[in-house]
Structures are given as structure tokens and as C-alpha cells.
Design a protein around this motif. Structure first.
Motif, PDB file in Angstrom:
ATOM      1  N   PRO A 110      85.928  -6.583  -4.205  1.00 34.42           N
ATOM      2  CA  PRO A 110      84.845  -5.604  -4.267  1.00 34.42           C
ATOM      3  C   PRO A 110      83.499  -6.307  -4.355  1.00 34.42           C
ATOM      4  CG  PRO A 110      85.809  -5.869  -6.420  1.00 34.42           C
ATOM      5  CD  PRO A 110      86.611  -6.735  -5.481  1.00 34.42           C
ATOM      6  N   GLU A 111      82.472  -5.548  -4.216  1.00 34.18           N
ATOM      7  CA  GLU A 111      81.123  -6.077  -4.394  1.00 34.18           C
ATOM      8  C   GLU A 111      80.891  -6.291  -5.886  1.00 34.18           C
ATOM      9  OE1 GLU A 111      76.779  -4.069  -4.182  1.00 34.18           O
ATOM     10  OE2 GLU A 111      78.030  -3.831  -2.404  1.00 34.18           O
ATOM     11  N   LYS A 112      80.367  -7.449  -6.255  1.00 33.15           N
ATOM     12  CA  LYS A 112      80.100  -7.747  -7.667  1.00 33.15           C
ATOM     13  C   LYS A 112      78.607  -7.791  -7.891  1.00 33.15           C
ATOM     14  CE  LYS A 112      84.320 -10.239  -8.516  1.00 33.15           C
ATOM     15  NZ  LYS A 112      84.970 -11.336  -9.180  1.00 33.15           N
ATOM     16  N   ARG A 113      78.191  -7.231  -9.035  1.00 30.12           N
ATOM     17  CA  ARG A 113      76.775  -7.208  -9.396  1.00 30.12           C
ATOM     18  C   ARG A 113      76.635  -7.494 -10.875  1.00 30.12           C
ATOM     19  NH1 ARG A 113      73.911  -2.035  -6.723  1.00 30.12           N
ATOM     20  NH2 ARG A 113      74.207  -2.658  -4.581  1.00 30.12           N
ATOM     21  N   ARG A 114      75.520  -8.111 -11.215  1.00 33.29           N
ATOM     22  CA  ARG A 114      75.186  -8.277 -12.631  1.00 33.29           C
ATOM     23  C   ARG A 114      74.267  -7.132 -13.009  1.00 33.29           C
ATOM     24  NH1 ARG A 114      76.123 -12.753 -15.363  1.00 33.29           N
ATOM     25  NH2 ARG A 114      74.274 -12.478 -16.628  1.00 33.29           N
ATOM     26  N   MET A 115      74.568  -6.488 -14.124  1.00 31.63           N
ATOM     27  CA  MET A 115      73.683  -5.435 -14.628  1.00 31.63           C
ATOM     28  C   MET A 115      73.928  -5.263 -16.113  1.00 31.63           C
ATOM     29  SD  MET A 115      75.306  -1.805 -13.211  1.00 31.63           S
ATOM     30  CE  MET A 115      75.325  -2.249 -11.505  1.00 31.63           C
ATOM     31  N   ARG A 116      72.942  -4.721 -16.766  1.00 33.63           N
ATOM     32  CA  ARG A 116      73.059  -4.451 -18.204  1.00 33.63           C
ATOM     33  C   ARG A 116      74.120  -3.379 -18.431  1.00 33.63           C
ATOM     34  NH1 ARG A 116      69.188  -6.516 -21.347  1.00 33.63           N
ATOM     35  NH2 ARG A 116      67.319  -7.326 -20.378  1.00 33.63           N
ATOM     36  N   VAL A 117      74.768  -3.431 -19.597  1.00 37.92           N
ATOM     37  CA  VAL A 117      75.784  -2.440 -19.925  1.00 37.92           C
ATOM     38  C   VAL A 117      75.181  -1.034 -19.874  1.00 37.92           C
ATOM     39  CG1 VAL A 117      77.355  -1.602 -21.715  1.00 37.92           C
ATOM     40  CG2 VAL A 117      77.171  -4.054 -21.282  1.00 37.92           C
ATOM     41  N   SER A 118      73.956  -0.860 -20.345  1.00 40.18           N
ATOM     42  CA  SER A 118      73.322   0.458 -20.327  1.00 40.18           C
ATOM     43  C   SER A 118      73.160   0.977 -18.899  1.00 40.18           C
ATOM     44  CB  SER A 118      71.964   0.430 -21.035  1.00 40.18           C
ATOM     45  OG  SER A 118      71.101  -0.510 -20.412  1.00 40.18           O
ATOM     46  N   ARG A 119      72.791   0.113 -17.973  1.00 39.03           N
ATOM     47  CA  ARG A 119      72.662   0.506 -16.559  1.00 39.03           C
ATOM     48  C   ARG A 119      74.032   0.842 -15.976  1.00 39.03           C
ATOM     49  NH1 ARG A 119      71.043   3.250 -12.605  1.00 39.03           N
ATOM     50  NH2 ARG A 119      71.043   2.240 -10.588  1.00 39.03           N
ATOM     51  N   PHE A 120      75.034   0.026 -16.302  1.00 31.04           N
ATOM     52  CA  PHE A 120      76.400   0.311 -15.852  1.00 31.04           C
ATOM     53  C   PHE A 120      76.826   1.700 -16.303  1.00 31.04           C
ATOM     54  CE2 PHE A 120      80.809   0.634 -17.228  1.00 31.04           C
ATOM     55  CZ  PHE A 120      81.447   0.575 -15.994  1.00 31.04           C
ATOM     56  N   LEU A 121      76.593   2.015 -17.568  1.00 31.94           N
ATOM     57  CA  LEU A 121      77.000   3.332 -18.079  1.00 31.94           C
ATOM     58  C   LEU A 121      76.279   4.458 -17.351  1.00 31.94           C
ATOM     59  CD1 LEU A 121      77.288   2.525 -21.873  1.00 31.94           C
ATOM     60  CD2 LEU A 121      79.154   2.875 -20.239  1.00 31.94           C
ATOM     61  N   ASP A 122      75.015   4.255 -17.001  1.00 36.51           N
ATOM     62  CA  ASP A 122      74.270   5.273 -16.244  1.00 36.51           C
ATOM     63  C   ASP A 122      74.920   5.545 -14.889  1.00 36.51           C
ATOM     64  OD1 ASP A 122      72.401   5.607 -18.259  1.00 36.51           O
ATOM     65  OD2 ASP A 122      70.899   4.310 -17.308  1.00 36.51           O
ATOM     66  N   VAL A 123      75.224   4.480 -14.131  1.00 36.88           N
ATOM     67  CA  VAL A 123      75.807   4.685 -12.801  1.00 36.88           C
ATOM     68  C   VAL A 123      77.263   5.113 -12.895  1.00 36.88           C
ATOM     69  CG1 VAL A 123      74.197   3.158 -11.608  1.00 36.88           C
ATOM     70  CG2 VAL A 123      76.355   2.232 -12.426  1.00 36.88           C
ATOM     71  N   PHE A 124      77.978   4.645 -13.901  1.00 41.52           N
ATOM     72  CA  PHE A 124      79.386   4.997 -14.096  1.00 41.52           C
ATOM     73  C   PHE A 124      79.539   6.486 -14.402  1.00 41.52           C
ATOM     74  CE2 PHE A 124      83.125   5.362 -16.926  1.00 41.52           C
ATOM     75  CZ  PHE A 124      84.108   4.883 -16.078  1.00 41.52           C
ATOM     76  N   MET A 125      78.617   7.031 -15.178  1.00 45.08           N
ATOM     77  CA  MET A 125      78.707   8.436 -15.602  1.00 45.08           C
ATOM     78  C   MET A 125      78.029   9.399 -14.632  1.00 45.08           C
ATOM     79  SD  MET A 125      80.482   8.170 -18.348  1.00 45.08           S
ATOM     80  CE  MET A 125      80.300   9.738 -19.153  1.00 45.08           C
ATOM     81  N   ALA A 126      77.351   8.883 -13.628  1.00 48.62           N
ATOM     82  CA  ALA A 126      76.611   9.743 -12.698  1.00 48.62           C
ATOM     83  C   ALA A 126      77.557  10.639 -11.904  1.00 48.62           C
ATOM     84  CB  ALA A 126      75.778   8.886 -11.741  1.00 48.62           C
ATOM     85  N   GLU A 127      77.215  11.911 -11.804  1.00 42.40           N
ATOM     86  CA  GLU A 127      78.024  12.845 -11.019  1.00 42.40           C
ATOM     87  C   GLU A 127      77.792  12.596  -9.533  1.00 42.40           C
ATOM     88  OE1 GLU A 127      78.129  16.948 -12.135  1.00 42.40           O
ATOM     89  OE2 GLU A 127      77.542  16.457 -14.186  1.00 42.40           O
ATOM     90  N   GLY A 128      78.830  12.766  -8.741  1.00 46.03           N
ATOM     91  CA  GLY A 128      78.706  12.643  -7.303  1.00 46.03           C
ATOM     92  C   GLY A 128      78.532  11.223  -6.798  1.00 46.03           C
ATOM     93  N   ARG A 129      78.874  10.241  -7.631  1.00 45.44           N
ATOM     94  CA  ARG A 129      78.705   8.856  -7.175  1.00 45.44           C
ATOM     95  C   ARG A 129      79.670   8.577  -6.026  1.00 45.44           C
ATOM     96  NH1 ARG A 129      81.860   7.931 -12.046  1.00 45.44           N
ATOM     97  NH2 ARG A 129      83.724   6.753 -11.491  1.00 45.44           N
ATOM     98  N   GLN A 130      79.256   7.697  -5.128  1.00 46.96           N
ATOM     99  CA  GLN A 130      80.059   7.383  -3.949  1.00 46.96           C
ATOM    100  C   GLN A 130      80.865   6.094  -4.120  1.00 46.96           C
ATOM    101  OE1 GLN A 130      77.502   7.413  -0.545  1.00 46.96           O
ATOM    102  NE2 GLN A 130      76.994   9.561  -0.799  1.00 46.96           N
ATOM    103  N   TRP A 131      80.652   5.399  -5.196  1.00 51.01           N
ATOM    104  CA  TRP A 131      81.358   4.157  -5.465  1.00 51.01           C
ATOM    105  C   TRP A 131      82.153   4.301  -6.754  1.00 51.01           C
ATOM    106  CZ3 TRP A 131      81.038  -0.270  -2.413  1.00 51.01           C
ATOM    107  CH2 TRP A 131      80.059  -0.260  -1.424  1.00 51.01           C
ATOM    108  N   GLU A 132      83.244   3.559  -6.877  1.00 52.01           N
ATOM    109  CA  GLU A 132      83.958   3.432  -8.141  1.00 52.01           C
ATOM    110  C   GLU A 132      83.429   2.176  -8.818  1.00 52.01           C
ATOM    111  OE1 GLU A 132      86.040   5.502  -9.585  1.00 52.01           O
ATOM    112  OE2 GLU A 132      85.899   6.861  -7.874  1.00 52.01           O
ATOM    113  N   TYR A 133      83.109   2.274 -10.086  1.00 51.45           N
ATOM    114  CA  TYR A 133      82.563   1.141 -10.830  1.00 51.45           C
ATOM    115  C   TYR A 133      83.565   0.675 -11.883  1.00 51.45           C
ATOM    116  CZ  TYR A 133      78.039   1.923  -8.712  1.00 51.45           C
ATOM    117  OH  TYR A 133      77.017   2.044  -7.811  1.00 51.45           O
ATOM    118  N   TYR A 134      83.579  -0.607 -12.119  1.00 46.03           N
ATOM    119  CA  TYR A 134      84.513  -1.209 -13.054  1.00 46.03           C
ATOM    120  C   TYR A 134      83.811  -2.371 -13.747  1.00 46.03           C
ATOM    121  CZ  TYR A 134      88.975  -3.415 -14.458  1.00 46.03           C
ATOM    122  OH  TYR A 134      90.022  -3.956 -15.153  1.00 46.03           O
ATOM    123  N   LEU A 135      83.695  -2.276 -15.054  1.00 49.82           N
ATOM    124  CA  LEU A 135      83.126  -3.373 -15.840  1.00 49.82           C
ATOM    125  C   LEU A 135      84.294  -4.259 -16.240  1.00 49.82           C
ATOM    126  CD1 LEU A 135      80.651  -4.581 -17.353  1.00 49.82           C
ATOM    127  CD2 LEU A 135      81.380  -3.225 -19.307  1.00 49.82           C
TER     128      LEU A 135
END
Length: 93
Positions: free
Chosen positions: A16-41
Motif C-alpha cells: 500500500p501507499e505509506k505516509r507519515r502523519m501525526r496520530v491526530s491527523r490519522f484519526l481525522d482521516v480514519f473517522m471521515a465519512e465517505g472516505r475512498q481509502w482504507e487507512y491502517y496505522l
């Protein structure tokens, strides 16, 4: 590292595509409704997030274990990874 995948498959060849981001940012995108990607910390070392590490309590049944490494994984469920072997014992909570 935060991983994102459209197929919910992680640790695969090509991966998968890997990115560095703050945990707070991860939680924002992880919890977003209608997201088109699956996120995994994956394998977030808890020593990098001391505020979260303060909340970790070793369960009574594991008191005999040498807990020298504490990591955090957060995923939405259904993640797929290939069969593998970790070099340390795991307790998943």
C-alpha cells in the motif's frame, strides 16, 4: 507509518501507499465519512506517543511477560496481510 489502500490489503508485494502523519491527523482521516481509502496505522511505537503510553496497562494474565516493546495498530477491520512470523510475542487487545 500510516498505510492506505483501496483494497484493504496490507503488507503485500507492491504494498500500500505509506505516509507519515501525526496520530491526530490519522484519526481525522480514519473517522471521515465517505472516505475512498482504507487507512491502517501499523507498528506505531508507543514511546513516540507518551500520552497514549501512559494509558497502557499490562493485563494481569501477562504480568510474567517481559513487556519491552509496546506498539499500536489501528484499522477498520478486514485488513488482509500475508502469513508471516513476528520476532517477538504479541498480545492483541
Amino acid at each position: 507509518a500510516v498505510e492506505r489502500s483501496k483494497t484493504n490489503r496490507f503488507y503485500s508485494s507492491g504494498g500500500p501507499e505509506k505516509r507519515r502523519m501525526r496520530v491526530s491527523r490519522f484519526l481525522d482521516v480514519f473517522m471521515a465519512e465517505g472516505r475512498q481509502w482504507e487507512y491502517y496505522l501499523a507498528e506505531q511505537g508507543m514511546e513516540q506517543t507518551p500520552a497514549l503510553l501512559a494509558d497502557v496497562v499490562v493485563p494481569e494474565f501477562a504480568a510474567f511477560m517481559n513487556v519491552d516493546r509496546t506498539q499500536l495498530w489501528i484499522g477498520g477491520g478486514g485488513q488482509v496481510s500475508p502469513l508471516h512470523h513476528d520476532h517477538w510475542d504479541n498480545i492483541l487487545c
